[in-house]
Structures are given as structure tokens and as C-alpha cells.
Scaffold this active site. Structure first.
Site, mmCIF file in Angstrom:
data_model
loop_
_atom_site.group_PDB
_atom_site.id
_atom_site.type_symbol
_atom_site.label_atom_id
_atom_site.label_comp_id
_atom_site.label_asym_id
_atom_site.label_seq_id
_atom_site.Cartn_x
_atom_site.Cartn_y
_atom_site.Cartn_z
ATOM 1 C CG ASP A 51 48.584 30.712 49.003
ATOM 2 O OD1 ASP A 51 49.351 30.023 49.501
ATOM 3 O OD2 ASP A 51 48.337 31.800 48.974
ATOM 4 C CE1 TYR A 56 47.863 36.791 52.744
ATOM 5 C CE2 TYR A 56 46.835 34.770 51.831
ATOM 6 C CZ TYR A 56 47.782 35.751 52.077
ATOM 7 O OH TYR A 56 48.976 35.719 51.057
ATOM 8 C CE LYS A 82 51.449 33.173 51.267
ATOM 9 N NZ LYS A 82 50.252 32.855 51.170
ATOM 10 C CG PHE A 233 44.818 41.940 38.250
ATOM 11 C CD1 PHE A 233 44.927 41.854 37.204
ATOM 12 C CD2 PHE A 233 44.022 41.075 39.132
ATOM 13 C CE1 PHE A 233 44.265 41.048 36.408
ATOM 14 C CE2 PHE A 233 43.133 39.997 38.180
ATOM 15 C CZ PHE A 233 43.193 39.936 36.991
ATOM 16 C CG ASN A 234 51.841 44.939 39.161
ATOM 17 O OD1 ASN A 234 51.900 44.901 38.193
ATOM 18 N ND2 ASN A 234 52.693 44.729 40.211
ATOM 19 C CB ALA A 239 41.833 44.299 38.610
#
Length: 334
Positions: A51, A56, A82, A233-234, A239
Site C-alpha cells: 500500500d 508519502y 490513494k 502501533f499508534n 512499538a
């Protein structure tokens, strides 16, 4: 309202997906050689869902992913990207690069219109080097991103993005349509407003934040919409660990109550001899409507580490104890 396409199941080819935000130099620089190595290792380890997004690295992530895709059989992988932004030369205008350490020096332009969606996809096709798309997400139509303009952007995305993607889906040029946001009520609103195949939910159905259980997950189940979980891992706290000075939550300093909850979860994991990271990766799959979890990786050593955590044996008692922490805030059974 268009025909209902939610019955179409997406073939993600692997439950763990490779999130290519890191290839766009999220937080830290990543060399071309390192990007190539991490993608090769992910593929060799069995990851088959990749993805990316135009945002990015302002196109860099898609370029690097595209270079890799040209070395493998396209039919062996599922690729998603996207829409909602395209890139233009800044022509001297100052560009804020935010969290990207070394992106392409291009300027992102928000555009959720029909024409803007087509322009975004044309650019992505050129960067990725592919002519067909497995899954396209409408990206970042939320309050965090747009503030007071959220309502206008939502309507624009329904009338523009969704209509364009639905036309492409009907014509067979894309297989599935989704929405990718980090606010579960916004995702819920989308699946009520149009016929989506999937939702990429970032950070709201995790070991630490279960907000999506109140609205999105029940509605997705009713409508047969698949869930892809991102941000397991928010953004870092699960992490690095809640005691780490480098821990972040939703890309910022974690609030005290979040740190306290993360520490309580970590203590439960420690009692059962389970790494916090393993519980974070496996938590979303407790829900049968979660089809995939996307993990952002930019360092080759993370591949084997994450895959090992995904196979760690986790006792049911651990999940029960974690559930008890959330009990007062979980939705009541009907």
C-alpha cells in the site's frame, strides 16, 4: 446511490500488508538501496499486499514501489494507493514537508473532484508503472486534515472522488474502492453514503485505541465492508514502548491517560511473556471483518521481526485481561 459492490471480496494475498509510507522517508531518510532491500525482503518473506499513497514522500514512495513492482510478476501481489492529492512543481513557492525527511520537492494539492481524482490516478499509474489498480482509497477526508473545511471536502469527495472511482470500477479498471482515514465516525459516514468495498482505519482499532468498535465495525459488518487496519502501533508508542522518550501517539506527544493505558497493557503482556508489539500486531485480527493489517516498514530487519511477532502464541487470558481494561468504554451488547 450506485449498485452495491460490498459483496465483492478483495484478494489481499497476505493478511499482513507492507505500508510504504516509510519508503517516502517518513521521520527518517531512506536510501534507494535500502528501499529496494526492504521491499525485496518483504516479498521473499511472503508479504503480498503493498500500500502506498501520493502523499508519502510527495510521490517518492510510489516511485520506489513502482521500481520494485517491475521486478516481479504483477499477478502475485495486491497493490493499493490513494486519491485526494496530486503533485505539482512548486515554482518557487515554499512547501511545508512536515514529517517527510527527504521527499521529492513537489507540492501536494488537495483535490477531491472528479477531474482531480483522474489526475491523481494518472500520476500514480506513471509512478507505479501499472495500468490497473486492485484497490483505491479516498484519502484523508477528515477533521484532523481539513478542520473547518471538512464538510465541504466530504461532499466534494462523494460527488467527485467516489463518482470517478465508481465509474472506473464499473468499467473494470479498478477492482475495489475504499476510504482511508483516522476518524472512525467519518469512515462510518462514508460507508453509509456510498458503496465501498473496504475501509483503511488508521489508529482507531488497535490494542490501545478501540474507538472504531462503537460505530465503524458494527456498520461495516452490516454492509459487508472489509476493514484494513493501519497504525497498529499508534504511530510509535506500542512499538517503542510507553516508557520510551521517543514514544509518539497519533504523530505527537502521547497524553498522560494514553501512556497510563499503554503501561497497563504492557504489564499484562509482560505477565504472560508476550511482547507488546506482538499483541499490537495480532489484536485487530480478533475481528473477522479485519481482512488485513498494514505495517509501515523502512528497515530490512523489521520484516523478520514483525513477521515473528505476528506468529507469537498469545493466550486467551491475555486478551480477556486487556478487554477488562476497556470494559467501561466498550459498546454494550444489544
Amino acid at each position: 446511490m450506485t449498485d452495491n459492490h460490498s459483496g465483492h471480496r478483495i484478494n489481499f494475498r497476505s493478511r499482513l500488508g507492507f505500508g510504504a509510507s516509510g519508503l517516502g522517508t517518513l521521520y527518517r531518510d531512506v536510501t534507494e538501496a535500502q528501499a529496494a532491500e526492504v521491499l525485496d525482503q518483504a516479498y521473499e518473506a511472503g508479504m503480498r499486499y503493498f500500500d502506498s499513497a501520493p502523499l508519502y514522500g510527495h510521490g517518492l514512495s510510489e516511485l520506489r514501489l513502482g521500481r520494485f513492482l517491475r521486478t516481479i510478476d504483477r499477478g502475485t501481489v495486491t497493490v493499493s494507493t490513494k486519491v485526494g492529492r496530486y503533485m505539482v512543481p512548486p515554482f518557487g513557492e515554499r512547501v511545508e514537508y512536515g514529517l517527510w525527511a527527504s521527499p521529492l520537492r513537489l507540492k501536494p494539492v488537495f483535490d477531491y473532484s472528479y477531474a482531480g481524482t483522474m489526475r491523481s490516478l494518472e500520476q500514480s499509474a506513471n509512478r507505479l508503472g501499472i495500468a490497473d489498480f486492485d484497490l483505491i482509497y479516498i484519502h484523508d477526508v477528515d477533521r484532523f486534515t481539513h478542520g473547518d473545511a471538512y464538510e465541504r471536502r466530504f461532499n466534494e469527495a462523494i460527488e467527485g472522488c467516489y463518482r470517478a472511482l465508481d465509474d472506473l470500477r464499473k468499467a473494470g479498471h479498478i477492482k475495489a474502492i475504499g476510504v482511508g482515514v483516522n476518524e472512525s465516525d467519518v469512515a462510518t459516514r462514508f460507508i453509509k453514503a456510498c458503496s465501498l468495498n473496504a475501509v483503511m482505519m488508521a489508529g482507531r482499532y488497535t490494542l490501545l485505541d478501540r474507538g472504531a468498535e462503537a460505530d465503524l465495525l458494527p456498520e461495516a459488518e452490516r454492509r459487508g465492508v472489509e476493514i484494513v487496519v493501519a497504525g497498529v502501533f499508534n504511530s510509535g508508542i506500542l512499538a517503542a514502548g510507553p516508557a520510551s522518550a521517543a514514544a509518539t501517539f497519533d504523530y505527537g506527544a502521547p497524553p498522560a491517560e494514553v501512556v497510563a493505558r499503554a503501561k497497563a497493557i504492557e504489564q499484562i503482556c509482560n505477565r504472560h511473556g508476550v511482547p507488546l508489539q506482538a499483541a499490537a500486531i495480532q489484536f485487530p485480527f480478533r475481528n473477522p471483518f479485519v481482512s488485513a493489517a498494514v505495517l509501515g516498514m523502512s528497515q530490512p530487519e523489521r520484516i523478520a521481526e514483525n513477521l515473528a511477532w505476528s506468529h507469537q502464541v498469545i493466550p486467551e487470558e491475555l486478551w480477556r485481561e486487556v478487554d477488562d481494561l476497556f470494559r467501561p468504554s466498550l459498546p454494550k451488547a444489544s
